[in-house]
Design a protein around this motif. Sequence first.
Motif, PDB file in Angstrom:
ATOM      1  N   ILE A  41      -7.550  -4.888   7.855  1.00 34.76           N
ATOM      2  CA  ILE A  41      -8.103  -5.426   7.262  1.00 34.76           C
ATOM      3  C   ILE A  41      -7.436  -3.952   5.513  1.00 34.76           C
ATOM      4  O   ILE A  41      -7.821  -2.135   5.566  1.00 34.76           O
ATOM      5  CB  ILE A  41      -9.573  -4.652   6.121  1.00 34.76           C
ATOM      6  N   ARG A  42      -6.924  -4.670   4.442  1.00 34.36           N
ATOM      7  CA  ARG A  42      -6.451  -3.181   3.657  1.00 34.36           C
ATOM      8  C   ARG A  42      -6.257  -3.949   1.910  1.00 34.36           C
ATOM      9  O   ARG A  42      -7.133  -5.394   1.949  1.00 34.36           O
ATOM     10  CB  ARG A  42      -4.492  -3.483   3.134  1.00 34.36           C
ATOM     11  N   TYR A  43      -6.785  -2.907   1.282  1.00 33.96           N
ATOM     12  CA  TYR A  43      -6.719  -2.944  -0.414  1.00 33.96           C
ATOM     13  C   TYR A  43      -5.346  -2.691  -0.736  1.00 33.96           C
ATOM     14  O   TYR A  43      -5.396  -1.717  -0.401  1.00 33.96           O
ATOM     15  CB  TYR A  43      -7.917  -2.679  -1.092  1.00 33.96           C
ATOM     16  N   THR A  44      -4.722  -3.178  -1.772  1.00 34.42           N
ATOM     17  CA  THR A  44      -3.968  -2.779  -2.920  1.00 34.42           C
ATOM     18  C   THR A  44      -4.385  -4.052  -4.304  1.00 34.42           C
ATOM     19  O   THR A  44      -4.884  -4.743  -4.347  1.00 34.42           O
ATOM     20  CB  THR A  44      -2.750  -3.053  -2.425  1.00 34.42           C
ATOM     21  N   LYS A  45      -3.369  -3.461  -4.820  1.00 36.61           N
ATOM     22  CA  LYS A  45      -4.135  -3.329  -6.385  1.00 36.61           C
ATOM     23  C   LYS A  45      -2.844  -5.079  -6.491  1.00 36.61           C
ATOM     24  O   LYS A  45      -4.112  -5.421  -7.320  1.00 36.61           O
ATOM     25  CB  LYS A  45      -2.951  -2.691  -7.597  1.00 36.61           C
ATOM     26  N   LYS A  46      -1.874  -5.342  -5.645  1.00 38.13           N
ATOM     27  CA  LYS A  46      -1.069  -6.553  -5.644  1.00 38.13           C
ATOM     28  C   LYS A  46      -1.628  -7.913  -5.409  1.00 38.13           C
ATOM     29  O   LYS A  46      -2.001  -8.778  -5.998  1.00 38.13           O
ATOM     30  CB  LYS A  46       0.294  -6.505  -5.256  1.00 38.13           C
ATOM     31  N   GLN A  47      -2.171  -7.027  -4.340  1.00 38.62           N
ATOM     32  CA  GLN A  47      -2.998  -8.772  -2.831  1.00 38.62           C
ATOM     33  C   GLN A  47      -4.694  -8.332  -3.201  1.00 38.62           C
ATOM     34  O   GLN A  47      -4.808  -9.958  -2.411  1.00 38.62           O
ATOM     35  CB  GLN A  47      -2.916  -8.569  -1.993  1.00 38.62           C
ATOM     36  N   GLY A  48      -5.566  -7.718  -3.932  1.00 38.14           N
ATOM     37  CA  GLY A  48      -6.502  -7.458  -3.105  1.00 38.14           C
ATOM     38  C   GLY A  48      -6.846  -7.183  -2.128  1.00 38.14           C
ATOM     39  O   GLY A  48      -6.626  -6.748  -1.291  1.00 38.14           O
ATOM     40  N   LEU A  49      -8.474  -7.300  -1.619  1.00 37.18           N
ATOM     41  CA  LEU A  49      -8.875  -7.409  -0.413  1.00 37.18           C
ATOM     42  C   LEU A  49      -7.789  -8.148   0.682  1.00 37.18           C
ATOM     43  O   LEU A  49      -8.176  -9.304   0.438  1.00 37.18           O
ATOM     44  CB  LEU A  49     -10.445  -7.526  -0.491  1.00 37.18           C
ATOM     45  N   HIS A  50      -7.493  -8.214   1.449  1.00 36.71           N
ATOM     46  CA  HIS A  50      -6.752  -9.469   2.822  1.00 36.71           C
ATOM     47  C   HIS A  50      -6.692  -8.669   3.331  1.00 36.71           C
ATOM     48  O   HIS A  50      -6.454  -7.226   4.280  1.00 36.71           O
ATOM     49  CB  HIS A  50      -5.271  -9.368   2.000  1.00 36.71           C
ATOM     50  N   SER A  54       0.755  -1.034   0.184  1.00 41.63           N
ATOM     51  CA  SER A  54      -0.019   0.254  -0.236  1.00 41.63           C
ATOM     52  C   SER A  54       0.537   1.082   0.260  1.00 41.63           C
ATOM     53  O   SER A  54       0.640   2.186  -0.536  1.00 41.63           O
ATOM     54  CB  SER A  54      -0.820   0.200   1.381  1.00 41.63           C
ATOM     55  N   THR A  55       2.190   0.850   1.114  1.00 41.86           N
ATOM     56  CA  THR A  55       2.996   2.195   0.924  1.00 41.86           C
ATOM     57  C   THR A  55       3.155   2.460  -0.594  1.00 41.86           C
ATOM     58  O   THR A  55       3.795   3.699  -0.888  1.00 41.86           O
ATOM     59  CB  THR A  55       3.875   2.089   1.801  1.00 41.86           C
ATOM     60  N   VAL A  56       4.124   2.220  -1.592  1.00 46.81           N
ATOM     61  CA  VAL A  56       4.566   1.533  -2.780  1.00 46.81           C
ATOM     62  C   VAL A  56       3.636   2.081  -3.838  1.00 46.81           C
ATOM     63  O   VAL A  56       3.666   3.365  -3.905  1.00 46.81           O
ATOM     64  CB  VAL A  56       4.942   0.207  -3.143  1.00 46.81           C
ATOM     65  N   GLU A  57       2.563   1.340  -3.682  1.00 47.04           N
ATOM     66  CA  GLU A  57       1.048   1.963  -4.332  1.00 47.04           C
ATOM     67  C   GLU A  57       0.836   3.842  -4.246  1.00 47.04           C
ATOM     68  O   GLU A  57       0.873   4.504  -4.757  1.00 47.04           O
ATOM     69  CB  GLU A  57       0.274   1.561  -4.352  1.00 47.04           C
ATOM     70  N   ALA A  58       1.118   4.280  -2.966  1.00 53.59           N
ATOM     71  CA  ALA A  58       1.029   5.867  -2.685  1.00 53.59           C
ATOM     72  C   ALA A  58       2.729   6.388  -3.087  1.00 53.59           C
ATOM     73  O   ALA A  58       2.256   7.578  -3.967  1.00 53.59           O
ATOM     74  CB  ALA A  58       1.246   5.681  -1.134  1.00 53.59           C
ATOM     75  N   TYR A  59       3.300   5.819  -3.670  1.00 54.66           N
ATOM     76  CA  TYR A  59       4.484   6.857  -3.423  1.00 54.66           C
ATOM     77  C   TYR A  59       4.603   6.678  -5.121  1.00 54.66           C
ATOM     78  O   TYR A  59       4.615   7.579  -5.916  1.00 54.66           O
ATOM     79  CB  TYR A  59       5.716   5.767  -3.487  1.00 54.66           C
TER      80      TYR A  59
END
Length: 402
Positions: free
Chosen positions: A254-263, A96-101
């Motif tokens: 609960i997080r959502y990222t492009k790489k892992q989806g909702l997890h 999520s941090t990498v995606e924000a960068y």
Amino acid sequence: MPRQKLRAGQLGTIQTLVLPSGRIQARALLCDDLGVQHRLKASAVTEADAVGDLHTKADALRHATGGAQLTRDSTIAEACEVFLRDKEESGLVEDSTVEAYEASVRNVVIPACGDLLLIDLSVRRCNRILTDIRTDLSLSSARKARSVLSQTCAIAIEHEVLMHNPVRDTRRLPLPEKKESVLTPGQLLIVQDLIRGWRTGPGHSGPRPNVAILEDAMWIMVGTSVRIGEVLALRRTEVDVTTKTPMARFDGTIRYTKKQGLHRKNAPKRTRQKRRIALPSFSAAAMRRRLAVTDSEPEAYLFATRTGKPLSVSNYERLLRTFVDDNQAALQAAGIDVDDFSTHIFRRSTATIVEAKAGIGLASRLLGHADEQVTRRSYVVTEELVDPVTADIMDDAFVDLL
């Protein structure tokens, strides 16, 4: 005289010869980033093409052994790509941090200064760039861009392109304005009544929103001060309401990222923020309501979809925004700031109540902060009225003099 040893990353003298087929072959030695020498060959119809192909192979080998290389001709856009790749490959930064960068690089940094040579990023230019971003976009965008640029310059120092980091000497950007909205216990009861009566009167058609999820999560947040993602990550195994003092362990979010989806991330925002919290009666009651409608499996989520997957933060926040929009007039009549009504207002309200009764130390521990100043600066809203005991103290000091 012995031949001079190639340095790391250096390509030796290129020699060419004509092959029996008539093609031109270019060959040279390359010392990779670890000091190992490689014999490279490349052939093409012309000498220029053969030499070009040889350089391409050399660049690929350098990248394979030492990663992408920055030079004095690298632009900020190119340096940012190396910075992003470094963060992603390190494994030390969350997705999520990498995606924000990546979002900051793509939408803010590159449009603002992507074509500028890295070596031309002076303190003066950086100040101008950040000022323009703040003016054209927002303070938040400028603060994120400053972080990206500073870390990119650190990579450039590592690649020996820069000697110092110009971003560190730029003028400090102001902190975001502190949010002052909190809810009193009385206002929270009004919110509860509005939630329970939401879309129940005449004139409302269609399915009714799941108000139980909205109310129960609210009371858990109010009683524990945890973030909404940590509430939605609760499973049966983390809750015990059978003891004299009901407890809940918050060890995920609960997080959502492009790489892992909702997890479910098996730690809160930071690993050190894992904690067990005693539940006040209203939070324990909310937990019992959730347990009554939750699957009996130990790993079952207390806030789940019909398929048993965790409810996403965005879905809960969307439900809350819809509630606020529909009840705007009633909330304003109760003295509630609807523009600042988000899940964070519950966390801030709890911190303010606890700090007023037990001090900043306990409030900070409850929120999971390592630094009490973070709690003071961003969460606790200080009362305007100073404790009247100060008047008595001063009267006692002057009792024999006036």
